[in-house]
Design a protein around this motif. Structure first.
Motif, mmCIF file in Angstrom:
data_model
loop_
_atom_site.group_PDB
_atom_site.id
_atom_site.type_symbol
_atom_site.label_atom_id
_atom_site.label_comp_id
_atom_site.label_asym_id
_atom_site.label_seq_id
_atom_site.Cartn_x
_atom_site.Cartn_y
_atom_site.Cartn_z
ATOM 1 N N UNK G 42 0.839 -1.212 0.000
ATOM 2 C CA UNK G 42 0.000 0.000 0.000
ATOM 3 C C UNK G 42 0.871 1.258 0.000
ATOM 4 N N UNK G 43 2.198 1.061 -0.009
ATOM 5 C CA UNK G 43 3.120 2.178 0.216
ATOM 6 C C UNK G 43 2.909 3.326 -0.775
ATOM 7 N N UNK G 44 2.671 2.989 -2.046
ATOM 8 C CA UNK G 44 2.544 4.078 -3.022
ATOM 9 C C UNK G 44 1.302 4.920 -2.792
ATOM 10 N N UNK G 45 0.179 4.243 -2.500
ATOM 11 C CA UNK G 45 -1.073 4.971 -2.255
ATOM 12 C C UNK G 45 -0.916 5.869 -1.031
ATOM 13 N N UNK G 46 -0.368 5.273 0.063
ATOM 14 C CA UNK G 46 -0.205 6.036 1.304
ATOM 15 C C UNK G 46 0.720 7.223 1.084
ATOM 16 N N UNK G 47 1.792 6.979 0.283
ATOM 17 C CA UNK G 47 2.746 8.056 0.035
ATOM 18 C C UNK G 47 2.081 9.258 -0.641
ATOM 19 N N UNK G 49 -1.108 10.001 -0.631
ATOM 20 C CA UNK G 49 -2.055 10.615 0.303
ATOM 21 C C UNK G 49 -1.314 11.421 1.367
ATOM 22 N N UNK G 50 -0.128 10.916 1.805
ATOM 23 C CA UNK G 50 0.659 11.642 2.794
ATOM 24 C C UNK G 50 1.035 13.020 2.256
#
Lengths: 76, 76, 76, 76, 76, 76, 76, 76, 76, 76, 76, 76, 76, 76
Positions: G42-47, G49-50
């Motif tokens: 999920x790292x890319x999505x969270x990044x 959104x961050x």
């Protein structure tokens, strides 16, 4: 201006003492309910101790009430 | 200016005492619900103790209310 | 300047009492939902106790409202 | 200077009452979502209780709003 | 100096009410995401309740905004 | 001195509203990342709700910004 | 003395807004790292959104910066 | 007295902004170390995001530094 | 009185910035030790990142030190 | 009165900086003991890093001490 | 009035520095006992590090004591 | 008025230092009891370290007591 | 006005010292009960240490009481 | 104005001391109930220690009450 400051002192004396005492009774009784639920056969002992704790907490609020009333009726 | 300070004292006396007492009832009753859910057969005992705790907390708020009303009607 | 201080007293009296009471209802009802979810068959008992708790918390806010209104309409 | 202090009182009255009430609704509704997720079949009961809790919290903010408006339109 | 105090009142009224309401929405929505992740099939119910909670929290901020604007445009 | 107090009011209005709103967005988005990690298939729903929550929190900061700008350009 | 108060207003406006926004970014990014570690895919999505969350939080700090600069260059 | 208040404004502007930003970096980096330890293969991604987060937090401290320096060198 | 206020500004500027930065380093390094203990093979990476985090936190304290020294030696 | 304010500034500068730095060392070393207990073979690395962290925290307290001594011996 | 302010500065300098340092030693030693109980064979290392941490925390309190004594005996 | 401020300084110096030191002893000893219960064979070591910690915390309170007594008997 | 400030100093000296010491005894004894319940055979050791801890905490309150009484009977 | 300040001192002395002592009794007794529920056979020991702890906490409140009464009846 003295009279006003005495009034302010009476208000200040009771407000945090009564409020924090109320918070303290809330914390103490909350934990008591918790403990009764976990160990029902201790309920009677905890109940009588809760009353003692409440009375001592209430006492701190009453100390402040006494100071407050002395300020209003004796010291004025 | 005395009259203004007496009014301020009455407002100060009630505001934190009533607010923190309200918070204390919230904490105490919240824990009580918790305990009832975990130990339903203790519900009646906890309920009657909750009423006692609420009354004692309410009492601290009423101490402040009494000081507040004395300030407004007797001390003024 | 007395009139201004009385107004300030009325504002001070209600602001923390009402706010902290609101916070207290939030905490109490939040815990109640929690307990209902864990023990659905206790829901009715918890619900009626929640109403009692809310009323007593609301009462502390009303104490402050009463002091506030006395300050504005009687004491002024 | 009275007029300024009355304005200040109105601002003070609403700011913490409204803010803490908002915080209280946030806490209460947050716990309600939590409980619904854990016990979906209780969702309807919790929802109706959440509305009642929100209304009572909202009420404390409205008490302060009333004091605030009285200060601005009646007391001025 | 009245004009300055009215301005100060308007600033004070909005700052904590808006800030704490923002914090409240943050807490409420955060818990909602949490609950959706744990119980995806409750997502629609929680979502509609979240909107209601946000609106009520937003309402407390708007109460303060109204007092603030009355102070700036009507009371001045 | 009025001009100085109006400036102070504008500064006070924005500082806590903006800061606490920023804190609120931080809490809300932090919980959203948490939930996405636990339930990846809910990520799209949570993302769109996160945007709505951020907008509503941002709105409370903007209320304060509006009051702040009115103080600086209209009320001055 | 007006000039001094305007300066004070500019300092007050930026200090808590910037500081709490910085704290908010710290909390939000901290939770994001946490979530990435638990769900790497999920790292890319969270990044992304961050980044959006950081921008919105940064925006609240910039609102205060704008008010601060208006106070220093336009309002003075 | 203006000069003294401007100095005070510069000191106030930097102190909480810098301090809370420092606290924010501490929280953010602390969580980053935590996440790296739990998921070592995400370490590079988290590291680069940590740098971005630190820069944005540092930016809020620099906003306050800019306001502080404008107060000392331009506004004086 | 200006000279005294400038001194006060210098003292205020450094005290919370330095103190909160010290607290931030404490939190950050504390978490770093924690992570090293859980994942020893990440110790080198975490150590170098800890140095970077400490430097950035130290930087916020130095911003305040710079403002403080400008106040004492340039602005006076 | 300047002399008194400079003294007050020196006292203010050191009190929170030193106190919060002391708290920070307490938190950092406390976590270090914790980590050593969990992973004894990391003890040497953590110990040397703890010294570095303490030195940097001590440094923030020394910044404030420097400002404090400049206020007392140079600025006076 | 200068003499009184210098006295106040000396009192202010020591009170929070000493108090928070005492709290810091309490936290640090508390964690040390915890760690010793979990890993008795690390007790000697932790003990010697605890002494170092206590000395550094004590040092921050002594910085404030030094400022305080300078204020009372040199600066007066 | 100097005499009054010196008295105030003495009172301020002792109140938070003594109070927070008392809180620190409470936290430290509390953790010590905890650790003894978990690892009874470490009790003697922890006990002797607890005495050292208490003495160092007590020392910070005594620093403040010394400043307080100097203010009352030497500086007056 | 000196006499009034000395009185205020005496009141300030005792209030936080006594209150926080009381809180500290509460925390320390609370943890002691906890530890006794978990390890009954350590009860005697913990009990004697609890008495020592309470005496040292009580001592900090007595330091403040001494300062308070000196202010009222010697310094006046 | 002295008389007013003495009154204020008496009010200040009792309010936080009594309130925090009440909170301390609440915490201590709450933990005691907890421990009794977990280890019923320790109930008698804990009960007698609880009484001792309550008495020592009550003592701190009484110190403040004594100072308060001296202020009202001896010092006036």
């Amino acid at each position: 201006m003295d009279r006003g400051l005495i009034a302010l002192a009476a208000g200040l004396a009771i407000t945090f003492a009564a409020g924090l005492a109320g918070l303290g009774i809330g914390l103490s009784s909350g934990k008591a309910f918790d403990s009764m639920a976990r160990q029902p056969e201790m309920a009677n002992k905890i109940q009588s101790l809760l009353f003692i704790a409440i009375i001592f907490i209430e006492a701190t609020a009453i100390y402040a009430l006494v100071v407050s009333l002395i300020l209003l009726f004796v010291f004025k």
